[in-house]
Design a protein around this motif. Structure first.
Motif, short mmCIF file in Angstrom:
data_model
loop_
_atom_site.label_atom_id
_atom_site.label_comp_id
_atom_site.label_asym_id
_atom_site.label_seq_id
_atom_site.Cartn_x
_atom_site.Cartn_y
_atom_site.Cartn_z
N THR A 1 113.17 65.47 73.87
CA THR A 1 113.92 64.68 72.84
C THR A 1 113.09 65.20 71.59
N HIS B 1 117.33 63.25 68.93
CA HIS B 1 118.20 63.58 70.10
C HIS B 1 117.50 64.16 71.38
N GLN B 2 118.42 64.24 72.29
CA GLN B 2 118.00 64.69 73.56
C GLN B 2 118.57 66.09 73.74
N ASP C 1 122.95 64.98 74.67
CA ASP C 1 123.50 63.68 74.33
C ASP C 1 124.95 63.64 73.27
#
Ligand SMILES: [Zn+2]
Length: 74
Positions: free
Chosen positions: A9, A13-14, A51
């Motif tokens: 992360t 965001h991933q 993601d």
């Protein structure tokens, strides 16, 4: 590609992070971290969104190659 993919992360965001071995690095890539070139024969990382709203295929298509050190300091 080689090594184990992991998820990290960053910046809210991933990201999928895939290590690339020196032997597998056969092209020049532009590193988004420093703006420099990831030269062939340099072990580095391939990073793409985990993601993203566009789906895995689009995210994979927009993957970027980072120097290992540049990704660590993001
Ligand atoms: Zn870099």
């Amino acid at each position: 590609m080689s090594g184990w993919r992991r998820t990290e992360t960053r910046r809210g965001h991933q990201w999928n992070v895939q290590p690339v071995s020196a032997a597998s690095a056969v092209k020049n890539y532009s590193c988004p971290g420093c703006g420099g070139i990831v030269a062939p024969g340099t072990a580095h990382l391939v990073v793409w969104r985990a993601d993203g709203v566009l789906g895995d295929a689009a995210d994979l298509a927009s993957r970027r190659h980072w120097h290992t050190g540049c990704w660590r300091v993001v």
